[in-house]
Motif scaffolding. Structure first.
Motif, PDB file in Angstrom:
ATOM      1  N   ASP A 230       0.867  -1.193   0.000  1.00 46.65           N
ATOM      2  CA  ASP A 230       0.000   0.000   0.000  1.00 46.65           C
ATOM      3  C   ASP A 230       0.901   1.241   0.000  1.00 46.65           C
ATOM      4  OD1 ASP A 230      -2.180   1.660   0.050  1.00 46.65           O
ATOM      5  OD2 ASP A 230      -2.761   1.241   2.105  1.00 46.65           O
ATOM      6  N   LEU A 231       1.866   1.247  -0.929  1.00 41.05           N
ATOM      7  CA  LEU A 231       2.946   2.214  -0.872  1.00 41.05           C
ATOM      8  C   LEU A 231       2.635   3.485  -1.662  1.00 41.05           C
ATOM      9  CD1 LEU A 231       5.606   2.541   0.539  1.00 41.05           C
ATOM     10  CD2 LEU A 231       6.751   1.480  -1.396  1.00 41.05           C
ATOM     11  N   TRP A 232       1.572   4.183  -1.245  1.00 44.60           N
ATOM     12  CA  TRP A 232       1.353   5.514  -1.799  1.00 44.60           C
ATOM     13  C   TRP A 232       2.211   6.500  -1.007  1.00 44.60           C
ATOM     14  CZ3 TRP A 232      -1.634   9.750   0.334  1.00 44.60           C
ATOM     15  CH2 TRP A 232      -2.167   9.499   1.601  1.00 44.60           C
ATOM     16  N   ASN A 233       2.342   7.728  -1.521  1.00 43.05           N
ATOM     17  CA  ASN A 233       3.308   8.644  -0.918  1.00 43.05           C
ATOM     18  C   ASN A 233       2.982   9.020   0.523  1.00 43.05           C
ATOM     19  OD1 ASN A 233       1.168  10.398  -1.322  1.00 43.05           O
ATOM     20  ND2 ASN A 233       2.192  11.631  -2.885  1.00 43.05           N
ATOM     21  N   GLY A 234       1.720   8.949   0.928  1.00 47.43           N
ATOM     22  CA  GLY A 234       1.371   9.259   2.310  1.00 47.43           C
ATOM     23  C   GLY A 234       1.870   8.241   3.305  1.00 47.43           C
ATOM     24  N   ASN A 235       2.280   7.070   2.830  1.00 51.16           N
ATOM     25  CA  ASN A 235       2.825   6.050   3.722  1.00 51.16           C
ATOM     26  C   ASN A 235       4.350   6.050   3.738  1.00 51.16           C
ATOM     27  OD1 ASN A 235       0.342   5.232   4.580  1.00 51.16           O
ATOM     28  ND2 ASN A 235       0.167   3.519   3.155  1.00 51.16           N
ATOM     29  N   VAL A 236       4.934   7.100   3.177  1.00 50.05           N
ATOM     30  CA  VAL A 236       6.376   7.335   3.251  1.00 50.05           C
ATOM     31  C   VAL A 236       6.595   8.577   4.113  1.00 50.05           C
ATOM     32  CG1 VAL A 236       8.481   7.826   1.963  1.00 50.05           C
ATOM     33  CG2 VAL A 236       6.716   6.360   0.947  1.00 50.05           C
ATOM     34  N   LEU A 237       7.218   8.424   5.267  1.00 53.22           N
ATOM     35  CA  LEU A 237       7.502   9.543   6.148  1.00 53.22           C
ATOM     36  C   LEU A 237       8.991   9.869   6.062  1.00 53.22           C
ATOM     37  CD1 LEU A 237       5.414   8.649   9.335  1.00 53.22           C
ATOM     38  CD2 LEU A 237       4.689   9.782   7.229  1.00 53.22           C
ATOM     39  N   TRP A 238       9.301  11.080   5.625  1.00 55.03           N
ATOM     40  CA  TRP A 238      10.691  11.488   5.436  1.00 55.03           C
ATOM     41  C   TRP A 238      11.294  11.964   6.748  1.00 55.03           C
ATOM     42  CZ3 TRP A 238      12.705  10.386   0.784  1.00 55.03           C
ATOM     43  CH2 TRP A 238      11.820  10.229  -0.291  1.00 55.03           C
ATOM     44  N   ARG A 239      12.539  11.557   6.975  1.00 58.26           N
ATOM     45  CA  ARG A 239      13.316  12.061   8.095  1.00 58.26           C
ATOM     46  C   ARG A 239      14.551  12.771   7.544  1.00 58.26           C
ATOM     47  NH1 ARG A 239      13.302   6.903  12.204  1.00 58.26           N
ATOM     48  NH2 ARG A 239      14.677   6.059  10.584  1.00 58.26           N
ATOM     49  N   GLU A 240      15.435  13.196   8.431  1.00 61.00           N
ATOM     50  CA  GLU A 240      16.568  14.018   7.985  1.00 61.00           C
ATOM     51  C   GLU A 240      17.437  13.303   6.956  1.00 61.00           C
ATOM     52  OE1 GLU A 240      20.353  16.532   9.842  1.00 61.00           O
ATOM     53  OE2 GLU A 240      19.036  15.358  11.160  1.00 61.00           O
ATOM     54  N   ARG A 241      17.699  12.019   7.168  1.00 59.86           N
ATOM     55  CA  ARG A 241      18.619  11.308   6.278  1.00 59.86           C
ATOM     56  C   ARG A 241      17.996  10.101   5.598  1.00 59.86           C
ATOM     57  NH1 ARG A 241      21.771  12.969  10.620  1.00 59.86           N
ATOM     58  NH2 ARG A 241      23.587  14.246  10.042  1.00 59.86           N
ATOM     59  N   ASP A 242      16.746   9.783   5.920  1.00 56.46           N
ATOM     60  CA  ASP A 242      16.134   8.599   5.333  1.00 56.46           C
ATOM     61  C   ASP A 242      14.622   8.752   5.359  1.00 56.46           C
ATOM     62  OD1 ASP A 242      15.473   8.253   7.991  1.00 56.46           O
ATOM     63  OD2 ASP A 242      16.577   6.377   8.268  1.00 56.46           O
ATOM     64  N   ALA A 243      13.935   7.662   5.165  1.00 58.67           N
ATOM     65  CA  ALA A 243      12.470   7.642   5.221  1.00 58.67           C
ATOM     66  C   ALA A 243      12.044   6.357   5.893  1.00 58.67           C
ATOM     67  CB  ALA A 243      11.870   7.734   3.821  1.00 58.67           C
ATOM     68  N   VAL A 244      10.859   6.386   6.507  1.00 58.96           N
ATOM     69  CA  VAL A 244      10.292   5.175   7.087  1.00 58.96           C
ATOM     70  C   VAL A 244       8.936   4.915   6.431  1.00 58.96           C
ATOM     71  CG1 VAL A 244      11.496   5.351   9.279  1.00 58.96           C
ATOM     72  CG2 VAL A 244       9.283   6.445   9.018  1.00 58.96           C
ATOM     73  N   LEU A 245       8.565   3.651   6.387  1.00 55.33           N
ATOM     74  CA  LEU A 245       7.308   3.241   5.765  1.00 55.33           C
ATOM     75  C   LEU A 245       6.321   2.831   6.841  1.00 55.33           C
ATOM     76  CD1 LEU A 245       8.668   1.075   2.796  1.00 55.33           C
ATOM     77  CD2 LEU A 245       8.345   3.567   2.930  1.00 55.33           C
ATOM     78  N   ILE A 246       5.063   3.245   6.671  1.00 53.58           N
ATOM     79  CA  ILE A 246       4.002   2.939   7.621  1.00 53.58           C
ATOM     80  C   ILE A 246       2.840   2.292   6.879  1.00 53.58           C
ATOM     81  CG2 ILE A 246       4.657   4.835   9.146  1.00 53.58           C
ATOM     82  CD1 ILE A 246       2.242   6.426   7.961  1.00 53.58           C
ATOM     83  N   ASP A 247       1.846   1.840   7.634  1.00 53.83           N
ATOM     84  CA  ASP A 247       0.542   1.388   7.120  1.00 53.83           C
ATOM     85  C   ASP A 247       0.623   0.410   5.947  1.00 53.83           C
ATOM     86  OD1 ASP A 247      -0.402   3.111   8.993  1.00 53.83           O
ATOM     87  OD2 ASP A 247      -1.262   4.549   7.591  1.00 53.83           O
ATOM     88  N   PRO A 248       1.317  -0.704   6.073  1.00 51.57           N
ATOM     89  CA  PRO A 248       1.414  -1.623   4.945  1.00 51.57           C
ATOM     90  C   PRO A 248       0.190  -2.521   4.790  1.00 51.57           C
ATOM     91  CG  PRO A 248       2.561  -2.562   6.802  1.00 51.57           C
ATOM     92  CD  PRO A 248       2.064  -1.197   7.246  1.00 51.57           C
ATOM     93  N   ALA A 249       0.073  -3.076   3.613  1.00 48.52           N
ATOM     94  CA  ALA A 249      -0.789  -4.234   3.361  1.00 48.52           C
ATOM     95  C   ALA A 249       0.175  -5.338   2.912  1.00 48.52           C
ATOM     96  CB  ALA A 249      -1.823  -3.924   2.289  1.00 48.52           C
ATOM     97  N   ALA A 250       1.132  -5.646   3.774  1.00 46.94           N
ATOM     98  CA  ALA A 250       2.302  -6.448   3.416  1.00 46.94           C
ATOM     99  C   ALA A 250       1.929  -7.870   3.028  1.00 46.94           C
ATOM    100  CB  ALA A 250       3.295  -6.460   4.577  1.00 46.94           C
ATOM    101  N   HIS A 251       2.648  -8.396   2.034  1.00 46.62           N
ATOM    102  CA  HIS A 251       2.438  -9.764   1.570  1.00 46.62           C
ATOM    103  C   HIS A 251       3.543 -10.106   0.579  1.00 46.62           C
ATOM    104  CE1 HIS A 251       0.470  -7.266  -1.509  1.00 46.62           C
ATOM    105  NE2 HIS A 251       0.716  -8.250  -2.360  1.00 46.62           N
TER     106      HIS A 251
END
Length: 325
Positions: A230-251
């Protein structure tokens, strides 16, 4: 899914496994089985789950069938909390999210955020210190996403019942990606979109031509990848040097799907993400022609959730997918 305010409700904090978890006797913390997870205030519930004192908790908003809140531990650690009420129709959605995050997090260098603790009605996550996206962070995300995909999966699907937003997602394992995609990712949402009137019967027949042609359109066979789902841009949270992913529909899925969904609603420095990804795990020949095929699943889900506003985009994707094949 797009439309959730969750991506705008993050703040400072870290990441790492917490003391809480889930076990055969119900929600667990450091001292073993816990009481009814729906008893008491939200602060009480988070404290019972984590086995740590919660100084305060406050509601931040709602999304679909769950409540979004902030919490702060007695040592100042800040948390983000998703909760369900008793009798919620979305029971299972937080379990699926937590299991998906933990599964993604087992990959070396995974960008997925790691839950602090969870049960069927509560999911506690680290608070994320968001920053502006940067080319360097985008390139790191591309490399991390490639590594996560290459970790792989035992099959297409997963060992737990899935959700995408509040909608059930059939994760029954399969070893045939075209059949898996057609029957477990496209056809159920096409049927729902037609039945609720978001697509006309004629529209549905047009999209069904793609569903019936997935085997021909799929390109070279690939092994199951460990995808966010479920990797739309709202599920990518940017930090100073990287990004973290949230809210998956992982499989276990097709790796091109994550990249196609990043492109669907736009991502800052997407070219940098994709170029770095290709350095680690080059995409198969013809991948650009399959972007629309992979975007059809999230578009059908959006039709089910948000109605006919996505009709035109969905039909355009279906036509593009057929032309590319």
């Amino acid at each position: 899914m797009e439309g959730e305010p969750i991506a705008h409700l993050r703040g400072p904090g870290g990441r790492g496994p917490g003391a809480g978890g889930h076990g055969p006797d119900g929600p667990r913390g450091p001292q073993g089985p816990r009481r009814d997870p729906l008893t008491g205030t939200l602060a009480d519930r988070v404290s019972a789950l984590l086995g740590r004192e919660v100084r305060r908790a406050a509601k931040a908003g709602t999304s679909h069938d769950w409540t979004l809140s902030y919490a702060e531990l007695s040592d100042g650690t800040r948390l983000f909390v998703k909760s369900l009420s008793r009798g919620s129709p979305a029971v299972g959605v937080l379990t699926a999210e937590a299991r998906g995050l933990e599964w993604l997090g087992r990959c070396f260098g995974s960008p997925a955020i790691i839950p602090e603790g969870w049960d069927e009605h509560l999911l506690v996550l680290p608070w994320v210190a968001e920053d502006e996206p940067s080319p360097g962070a985008a390139e790191r995300l591309g490399r991390q996403l490639a590594g996560t995909h290459l970790t792989g999966a035992d099959a297409f699907g997963a060992d737990w019942p899935g959700f995408i937003g509040p909608l059930p997602l059939d994760n029954t394992p399969s070893h045939d990606w075209p059949a898996f995609y057609a029957e477990q990712r496209l056809r159920p949402y096409l049927r729902q979109a037609r039945d609720q009137g978001s697509l006309t019967p004629g529209d549905a027949r047009e999209v069904e031509r793609v569903v019936d042609s997935v085997a021909r359109l799929a390109g070279e066979a690939e092994p199951p990848a460990r995808v966010h789902g479920d990797l739309w841009n709202g599920n990518v949270l940017w930090r100073e040097r990287d990004a973290v992913l949230i809210d998956p529909a992982a499989h276990g899925g097709h790796r091109e799907a994550d990249l196609a969904m990043l492109a669907l609603f736009g991502l800052p420095y997407l070219d940098r993400v994709r170029d770095a990804y290709n350095e680690v795990a080059p995409l198969s020949a013809g991948w650009r022609g399959r972007v629309a095929l992979h975007q059809l699943h999230p578009l059908l889900v959006h039709l089910c959730l948000f109605g006919a506003a996505y009709r035109t985009t969905t039909l355009e994707a279906a036509r593009t997918a057929l032309r590319a094949g």
